[in-house]
Design an enzyme around this catalytic site. Structure first.
Site, PDB file in Angstrom:
ATOM      1  N   LYS A  66      -3.856   6.439   2.324  1.00  0.00           N
ATOM      2  CA  LYS A  66      -3.554   5.561   3.471  1.00  0.00           C
ATOM      3  C   LYS A  66      -3.019   6.373   4.638  1.00  0.00           C
ATOM      4  O   LYS A  66      -3.425   6.198   5.781  1.00  0.00           O
ATOM      5  CB  LYS A  66      -2.514   4.504   3.085  1.00  0.00           C
ATOM      6  CG  LYS A  66      -3.068   3.337   2.322  1.00  0.00           C
ATOM      7  CD  LYS A  66      -1.942   2.471   1.757  1.00  0.00           C
ATOM      8  CE  LYS A  66      -2.487   1.532   0.691  1.00  0.00           C
ATOM      9  NZ  LYS A  66      -1.460   0.962  -0.174  1.00  0.00           N
TER      10      LYS A  66
ATOM     11  N   GLN B  76       4.360  -0.644  -1.111  1.00  0.00           N
ATOM     12  CA  GLN B  76       3.374  -0.401  -2.163  1.00  0.00           C
ATOM     13  C   GLN B  76       3.785  -1.112  -3.457  1.00  0.00           C
ATOM     14  O   GLN B  76       4.917  -0.997  -3.920  1.00  0.00           O
ATOM     15  CB  GLN B  76       3.248   1.118  -2.403  1.00  0.00           C
ATOM     16  CG  GLN B  76       2.191   1.524  -3.396  1.00  0.00           C
ATOM     17  CD  GLN B  76       0.754   1.270  -2.926  1.00  0.00           C
ATOM     18  OE1 GLN B  76       0.478   1.214  -1.727  1.00  0.00           O
ATOM     19  NE2 GLN B  76      -0.152   1.084  -3.867  1.00  0.00           N
TER      20      GLN B  76
ATOM     21  N   ASP C  39      -0.379  -6.507   4.791  1.00  0.00           N
ATOM     22  CA  ASP C  39      -0.996  -6.870   3.509  1.00  0.00           C
ATOM     23  C   ASP C  39      -1.376  -8.351   3.481  1.00  0.00           C
ATOM     24  O   ASP C  39      -2.160  -8.771   2.632  1.00  0.00           O
ATOM     25  CB  ASP C  39       0.012  -6.646   2.370  1.00  0.00           C
ATOM     26  CG  ASP C  39      -0.173  -5.320   1.645  1.00  0.00           C
ATOM     27  OD1 ASP C  39      -1.326  -4.873   1.523  1.00  0.00           O
ATOM     28  OD2 ASP C  39       0.841  -4.760   1.207  1.00  0.00           O
TER      29      ASP C  39
HETATM   30  N1  GUN Z   1      -1.072  -1.670  -4.740  1.00  0.00           N
HETATM   31  C1  GUN Z   1      -2.408  -1.603  -4.983  1.00  0.00           C
HETATM   32  N2  GUN Z   1      -3.099  -2.143  -3.967  1.00  0.00           N
HETATM   33  C2  GUN Z   1      -2.190  -2.554  -3.055  1.00  0.00           C
HETATM   34  C3  GUN Z   1      -2.299  -3.193  -1.785  1.00  0.00           C
HETATM   35  O1  GUN Z   1      -3.388  -3.496  -1.289  1.00  0.00           O
HETATM   36  N3  GUN Z   1      -1.121  -3.451  -1.148  1.00  0.00           N
HETATM   37  C4  GUN Z   1       0.092  -3.125  -1.685  1.00  0.00           C
HETATM   38  N4  GUN Z   1       1.186  -3.436  -0.985  1.00  0.00           N
HETATM   39  N5  GUN Z   1       0.224  -2.554  -2.876  1.00  0.00           N
HETATM   40  C5  GUN Z   1      -0.921  -2.256  -3.545  1.00  0.00           C
END
Ligand code: GUN
Length: 300
Positions: A54, A98, A121
């Site tokens: 990311k 996350q 998100d």
């Molecule tokens: N963990 C795995 N995929 C994601 C996601 O798309 N967002 C978040 N916040 N955590 C994750």
């Protein structure tokens, strides 16, 4: 018949380049640089890989990337203080905590402490409610990516029968809302659904998001249907050598590709779209925070 392959890698690269063009203009015309903060608690290896990826792609599209890496035993109070500081920082337009969080932390509480306008998100209860009532919101990245690919392939989705297999808060439920928003007739199916094969056979659009390797076989698919496979499952691949693994989706690709009109592969389908849509959401959040119109084609 052999399905057209929907190339998510190429699609995601195209979304990222559109985001990057908008970022250049935001900077030139308004002096604004979008900022995305990612908070990682602990050292889960898969999460570390996601977060690194990311950060790299955020910088590649010209945005500022801020990472907060916290100890695995960080208290809820300390984590909430970090989120609060980011909520109040005008240089931060998007915040992602996350998941999964270590067991001692309440995920719902933490997610709902993020300012809804910065919740890239789309997991905050306010954004869930806004999406459910057809109002402007931040939309979860994976379903947004699926919607973009479906619109690109089909044009209008209006009146089509869509079946979403899986009812998670992160994918299944928001996916169903988005398809409903595009005037599909939507069924959410799941592990307790009666006659699941027949339910799936009715669909013009199948979105599989159950987390069960190769669960949907080709004879569940209506000829010509579009199949979007959200699953990413690691399974043993003895044919590749002892101890080897491979990634497969929630649909049996080989048999579904014989029947479907189009299909997303795993890997290289939906997967790359998630981060591309995270960047699109960060751009959208930045525009909205500054009273500018959200970028066309990059939102629901
Ligand atoms: N963990 C795995 N995929 C994601 C996601 O798309 N967002 C978040 N916040 N955590 C994750």
């Amino acid at each position: 018949m052999s399905a057209q392959i929907i190339d998510g890698k190429e699609f995601a690269a195209n979304v990222r380049s559109q985001v990057a063009e908008h970022v250049v203009r935001l900077k030139a015309d308004h002096g604004i640089i979008p900022g995305l903060a990612v908070v990682l608690v602990g050292e889960d290896p898969a999460s570390q890989v996601y977060v690194r990826s990311k950060g790299k792609l955020t910088v590649e599209v010209g945005m500022n990337s801020i990472e907060h890496k916290l100890d695995v035993d960080t208290s809820e109070t300390d984590l909430l203080a970090v989120v609060d500081q980011l909520n109040n920082d005008p240089a931060i337009h998007g915040i992602l905590v996350q998941l999964p969080l270590p067991k001692h932390l309440n995920e719902d509480l933490v997610i709902n402490s993020i300012a809804p306008a910065k919740d890239v998100d789309g997991f905050h209860i306010s954004n869930v409610g806004l999406l459910g009532t057809g109002q402007s919101s931040m939309v979860p990245c994976t379903p947004l990516g699926c919607l973009m690919m479906l619109r690109d392939h089909l044009g209008s989705l209006s009146g089509l029968d869509a079946v979403v297999v899986g009812r998670s808060n992160i994918v299944g439920k928001p996916m169903a809302q988005l398809l409903l928003g595009d005037s599909c007739t939507v069924t959410i199916a799941h592990s307790r659904t009666k006659d699941l094969p027949d339910v799936v056979r009715r669909a013009d659009i199948v979105v599989a998001a159950v987390g069960r390797p190769e669960m949907v076989p080709g004879d569940w698919i209506k000829p010509g249907a579009v199949v979007v496979d959200v699953g990413i499952n690691r399974i043993a691949a003895p044919e590749r050598g002892e101890g080897k693994v491979k990634l497969v989706g929630d649909v049996d690709y080989a048999s579904c590709a014989q029947v479907a009109g189009a299909i997303t592969p795993v890997p290289g389908g939906v997967g790359p779209m998630t981060i591309a849509c995270l960047l699109a959401n960060t751009l959208t959040a930045t525009c909205r925070a500054n009273g500018l119109p959200a970028p066309e084609g990059l939102t629901a």
